[in-house]
Enzyme design. Structure first.
Site, PDB file in Angstrom:
ATOM      1  N   SER A  18       0.794  -1.229   0.000  1.00  0.00           N
ATOM      2  CA  SER A  18       0.000   0.000   0.000  1.00  0.00           C
ATOM      3  C   SER A  18       0.827   1.280   0.000  1.00  0.00           C
ATOM      4  CB  SER A  18      -0.968   0.000   1.182  1.00  0.00           C
ATOM      5  OG  SER A  18      -1.947  -1.002   1.028  1.00  0.00           O
ATOM      6  N   LYS A  68      -9.756  -5.932  10.909  1.00  0.00           N
ATOM      7  CA  LYS A  68     -10.894  -5.472  10.097  1.00  0.00           C
ATOM      8  C   LYS A  68     -12.228  -5.528  10.832  1.00  0.00           C
ATOM      9  CE  LYS A  68      -8.889  -6.368   5.541  1.00  0.00           C
ATOM     10  NZ  LYS A  68      -9.120  -6.938   4.196  1.00  0.00           N
ATOM     11  N   ASN A  89     -12.183  -1.939   6.216  1.00  0.00           N
ATOM     12  CA  ASN A  89     -10.778  -1.903   5.807  1.00  0.00           C
ATOM     13  C   ASN A  89     -10.280  -0.485   5.547  1.00  0.00           C
ATOM     14  OD1 ASN A  89     -11.835  -1.268   3.239  1.00  0.00           O
ATOM     15  ND2 ASN A  89     -10.235  -2.442   2.193  1.00  0.00           N
ATOM     16  N   GLY A 133     -10.802 -13.419   6.137  1.00  0.00           N
ATOM     17  CA  GLY A 133     -11.343 -12.064   6.086  1.00  0.00           C
ATOM     18  C   GLY A 133     -11.656 -11.583   4.688  1.00  0.00           C
TER      19      GLY A 133
END
Length: 285
Positions: A18, A68, A89, A133
């Site tokens: 990310s 989450k 998220n 998840g």
């Protein structure tokens, strides 16, 4: 920290792509802001959220495992589709002053399937491998687009519970993941006009994890293979699918797609998606 920033949190977090994704877009747009990875253990999560509430430079965070669901009672408002998925998220300062939460996994997962979903089909079926998840968002997303679902897990009871919670309507099925491990000679019917997916929604096949036990004789002709694993990007699951003539979608598709929605929440501008090819090249170096 002297300028606006967002971050990704999780335990562990060092492997996250990310920061490179958001950093690439920030540079392309000339936005004076930062994006970083920040390690937060489950015990630290309440204090982390409390500290960020008080930081005027903080623009939000992406939330990875195992937070989450744990983050949900710590924030003030949860919007759709996070309420339906039962997981958040993305957390960001809301317009009313509190913290808002959403889930961008579902939209990110569906993005590379957009053209397929715009078509009319006689029947849609997805075999979803995994009950973790990520599977929550994928089950909810595909159920909402008219798919009959077969969810396979090492614990079929957990797969059934996910279907009952997230896709209570429709004749969906829960089975043992081992069902797909051995070859089959099942005679598939005519699949013209149908949309079939086989989705690895688990960490199996990821570097350091056991392989995914799936034999492609269980997939009907024309099925699309979709693997959410990003390391390695070209997994044995996808390689075997291509060898059988199936179209494939890799994990970067979902990762970039979900990041794009979050980026706009954090920084108020849509990311420059015309540079996706360059971004992919950076992420696979």
């Amino acid at each position: 920290m002297t300028r606006p920033y967002a971050e990704v949190i999780g335990d562990p977090i060092a492997q996250s792509k990310s920061p490179r994704i958001h950093g690439f877009w920030l540079e392309k747009l000339g936005i004076a802001a930062d994006y970083r990875a920040f390690h937060v253990t489950p015990e630290q999560l309440p204090d982390y959220i409390a500290a960020r509430r008080a930081d005027p430079l903080w623009r939000g965070c992406n939330v990875t495992m195992p937070h989450k669901q744990a983050v949900m009672p710590l924030i003030d408002g949860i919007g759709s589709p996070a309420t339906e998925i039962g997981a958040v998220n993305t957390v960001y300062p809301g317009s009313g002053g509190g913290l808002s939460g959403t889930n961008t996994d579902a939209s990110g997962f569906l993005e590379p399937l957009k053209r397929d979903l715009e078509k009319t089909h006689y029947f849609r079926m997805a075999r979803i491998l995994g009950t973790g998840g990520a599977a929550r968002a994928i089950i909810a997303a595909l159920a909402g687009h008219g798919f009959t679902l077969v969810v396979a897990g090492r614990d079929p009871a957990k797969a059934r519970a996910l279907l009952d919670e997230l896709a209570p309507k429709g004749e969906h099925h829960a089975i043992d993941l081992a069902h797909f491990a051995d070859p089959t000679d099942f005679p598939f019917d005519d699949r013209e006009g149908c949309l079939d997916l086989v989705v690895n929604a688990s960490s199996l096949g990821m570097a350091g994890q056991p392989p995914l036990p799936f034999d492609w004789s269980h997939a009907p002709p024309g099925a699309i293979a979709y693997d959410i694993v990003t390391a390695p990007l070209d997994t044995p699951f996808l390689q075997a699918a291509r060898a059988r003539g199936h179209r494939t979608i890799d994990g970067l598709s979902m990762l970039i797609g979900q990041a794009a929605v979050a980026f706009e929440k954090f920084f108020g501008e849509a990311p420059p998606r015309e540079h996706d090819a360059e971004l992919r090249a950076i992420l696979t170096q």
